[in-house]
Design a protein around this motif. Structure first.
Motif, mmCIF file in Angstrom:
data_model
loop_
_atom_site.group_PDB
_atom_site.id
_atom_site.type_symbol
_atom_site.label_atom_id
_atom_site.label_comp_id
_atom_site.label_asym_id
_atom_site.label_seq_id
_atom_site.Cartn_x
_atom_site.Cartn_y
_atom_site.Cartn_z
ATOM 1 N N ILE A 28 42.712 37.119 34.504
ATOM 2 C CA ILE A 28 43.546 38.057 33.745
ATOM 3 C C ILE A 28 43.906 37.459 32.395
ATOM 4 N N LEU A 29 43.661 38.254 31.363
ATOM 5 C CA LEU A 29 43.863 37.809 29.985
ATOM 6 C C LEU A 29 44.536 38.932 29.208
ATOM 7 N N ASN A 30 45.487 38.582 28.363
ATOM 8 C CA ASN A 30 46.177 39.588 27.560
ATOM 9 C C ASN A 30 45.429 39.824 26.264
ATOM 10 N N GLY A 31 44.933 41.042 26.065
ATOM 11 C CA GLY A 31 44.217 41.382 24.844
ATOM 12 C C GLY A 31 44.861 42.585 24.186
ATOM 13 N N SER A 32 44.075 43.579 23.827
ATOM 14 C CA SER A 32 44.631 44.819 23.303
ATOM 15 C C SER A 32 45.432 45.522 24.395
ATOM 16 N N ARG A 33 45.134 45.165 25.624
ATOM 17 C CA ARG A 33 45.856 45.555 26.830
ATOM 18 C C ARG A 33 45.631 44.427 27.831
ATOM 19 N N ILE A 34 46.207 44.507 29.006
ATOM 20 C CA ILE A 34 45.969 43.477 30.020
ATOM 21 C C ILE A 34 44.581 43.687 30.595
ATOM 22 N N LEU A 35 43.735 42.653 30.504
ATOM 23 C CA LEU A 35 42.331 42.748 30.913
ATOM 24 C C LEU A 35 42.077 41.865 32.124
ATOM 25 N N ALA A 36 41.237 42.330 33.033
ATOM 26 C CA ALA A 36 40.922 41.560 34.238
ATOM 27 C C ALA A 36 39.433 41.620 34.548
ATOM 28 N N THR A 37 38.898 40.494 34.997
ATOM 29 C CA THR A 37 37.506 40.391 35.434
ATOM 30 C C THR A 37 37.481 39.614 36.745
ATOM 31 N N HIS A 38 36.541 39.950 37.606
ATOM 32 C CA HIS A 38 36.400 39.275 38.893
ATOM 33 C C HIS A 38 35.210 38.330 38.808
ATOM 34 N N GLY A 45 38.109 17.835 40.376
ATOM 35 C CA GLY A 45 39.223 16.895 40.403
ATOM 36 C C GLY A 45 39.696 16.684 41.822
ATOM 37 N N ASN A 46 41.011 16.583 42.006
ATOM 38 C CA ASN A 46 41.581 16.412 43.334
ATOM 39 C C ASN A 46 42.881 17.192 43.425
ATOM 40 N N ALA A 47 43.546 17.119 44.569
ATOM 41 C CA ALA A 47 44.730 17.931 44.802
ATOM 42 C C ALA A 47 45.854 17.649 43.804
ATOM 43 N N SER A 48 45.971 16.423 43.347
ATOM 44 C CA SER A 48 47.071 16.073 42.450
ATOM 45 C C SER A 48 46.782 16.425 40.991
ATOM 46 N N GLU A 49 45.500 16.512 40.638
ATOM 47 C CA GLU A 49 45.138 16.862 39.259
ATOM 48 C C GLU A 49 43.733 17.466 39.242
ATOM 49 N N PHE A 50 43.649 18.708 38.804
ATOM 50 C CA PHE A 50 42.347 19.369 38.784
ATOM 51 C C PHE A 50 42.225 20.291 37.575
ATOM 52 N N ILE A 51 40.990 20.660 37.287
ATOM 53 C CA ILE A 51 40.694 21.634 36.245
ATOM 54 C C ILE A 51 39.740 22.664 36.847
ATOM 55 N N LEU A 52 39.810 23.893 36.360
ATOM 56 C CA LEU A 52 38.983 24.984 36.851
ATOM 57 C C LEU A 52 38.009 25.409 35.758
ATOM 58 N N TYR A 53 36.903 26.022 36.161
ATOM 59 C CA TYR A 53 35.962 26.494 35.144
ATOM 60 C C TYR A 53 35.142 27.664 35.647
ATOM 61 N N SER A 54 34.685 28.473 34.668
ATOM 62 C CA SER A 54 33.881 29.641 34.997
ATOM 63 C C SER A 54 33.188 30.132 33.728
ATOM 64 N N HIS A 55 32.658 31.351 33.770
ATOM 65 C CA HIS A 55 32.027 31.950 32.593
ATOM 66 C C HIS A 55 32.108 33.461 32.712
ATOM 67 N N ILE A 56 31.972 34.139 31.579
ATOM 68 C CA ILE A 56 31.909 35.603 31.559
ATOM 69 C C ILE A 56 30.760 36.040 30.660
ATOM 70 N N ALA A 57 30.347 37.280 30.834
ATOM 71 C CA ALA A 57 29.302 37.849 29.982
ATOM 72 C C ALA A 57 29.860 38.097 28.581
ATOM 73 N N ASN A 58 29.016 37.919 27.589
ATOM 74 C CA ASN A 58 29.472 38.084 26.210
ATOM 75 C C ASN A 58 29.792 39.533 25.845
ATOM 76 N N HIS A 59 29.280 40.490 26.620
ATOM 77 C CA HIS A 59 29.639 41.886 26.337
ATOM 78 C C HIS A 59 30.940 42.286 27.033
ATOM 79 N N ASN A 60 31.556 41.342 27.761
ATOM 80 C CA ASN A 60 32.846 41.579 28.396
ATOM 81 C C ASN A 60 33.927 41.687 27.312
ATOM 82 N N GLU A 61 34.778 42.677 27.430
ATOM 83 C CA GLU A 61 35.848 42.894 26.452
ATOM 84 C C GLU A 61 36.767 41.687 26.318
ATOM 85 N N GLN A 62 36.855 40.881 27.365
ATOM 86 C CA GLN A 62 37.727 39.705 27.322
ATOM 87 C C GLN A 62 37.251 38.654 26.327
#
Length: 214
Positions: A28-38, A45-62
């Motif tokens: 969920i990202l705030n843009g011209s309106r609240i936008l959501a992608t699945h 990382g580990n339970a005490s310190e981690f980072i998340l990552y992903s990707h979206i299509a370039n034609h996605n409004e987000q």
């Protein structure tokens, strides 16, 4: 996130394992309106310190709002389902059992190399248990070259983490057993998963949602 005290989860290991066990998230990202992608989201990382990552299509409004330092919300949803009060020993109110993790994050765009590594990890995670896995290195180079410019990868650095598991805590053993039995009798994958979550929560101390090999 609404978190009644008795359903609130604070254990970092629980949250870490939950994300690994339920990687398909709502982004969920705030843009011209609240936008959501699945999208599938991986954790590093580990339970005490981690980072998340992903990707979206370039034609996605987000994409227009996907910038370094932008804030976003990731929602990871566990099994959930309706619980009828008719399953209880005494009359009560019907309810809905569920579990979820919310992660507020700051975003950072990935480099081309980081994106490729992320995709390799993504394919590895979900292909390794296939009968005849097709790994990233097995995809034709021309296909990759055509596909990579069409997506954008990003890191998600957590700055707030919340978790809830409403799984009939505080109910009598007889009622919990009946809830579990009725869910299992539905012979539905979601109901079956929910019944396992309820048993895990009410019959034992914390047990990892996934194996240590994941």
């Amino acid at each position: 996130m609404y978190q009644p005290k008795k359903y609130k989860k604070k254990d970092p290991q629980y949250i870490y394992d939950f994300i690994k066990a339920h990687p398909f998230a709502t982004f969920i990202l705030n843009g011209s309106r609240i936008l959501a992608t699945h999208i599938p989201v991986l954790i590093e990382g580990n339970a005490s310190e981690f980072i998340l990552y992903s990707h979206i299509a370039n034609h996605n409004e987000q994409l227009s709002y996907l910038k370094d330092g932008a804030e976003a919300l990731l929602i990871f949803q566990g099994a959930h389902g309706y619980v009828s009060s008719s399953w209880y020993k005494e009359k009560d109110i019907s309810t809905w059992d569920y579990s979820a993790v919310h992660i507020n994050v700051k975003l950072k765009i990935q480099s081309g190399k980081e994106l490729e590594t992320s995709l390799e990890n993504l394919v590895e995670k979900f292909e390794k248990n296939q009968q005849q896995p097709l790994y990233y290195k097995d995809i034709p180079q021309k296909m990759l070259e055509d596909h990579l410019p069409l997506i954008t990868g990003f890191w998600c650095k957590p700055f707030k983490t919340e978790a809830v598991a409403k799984l009939h805590q505080g109910y009598g053993k007889e009622d919990v057993s009946e809830v579990v039995r009725h869910l299992e009798d539905q012979q539905c994958p979601m109901a079956s998963s929910l019944s396992k979550d309820i048993k895990r929560e009410n019959e034992t101390s914390y047990v990892p949602l996934i194996s240590s090999e994941e």
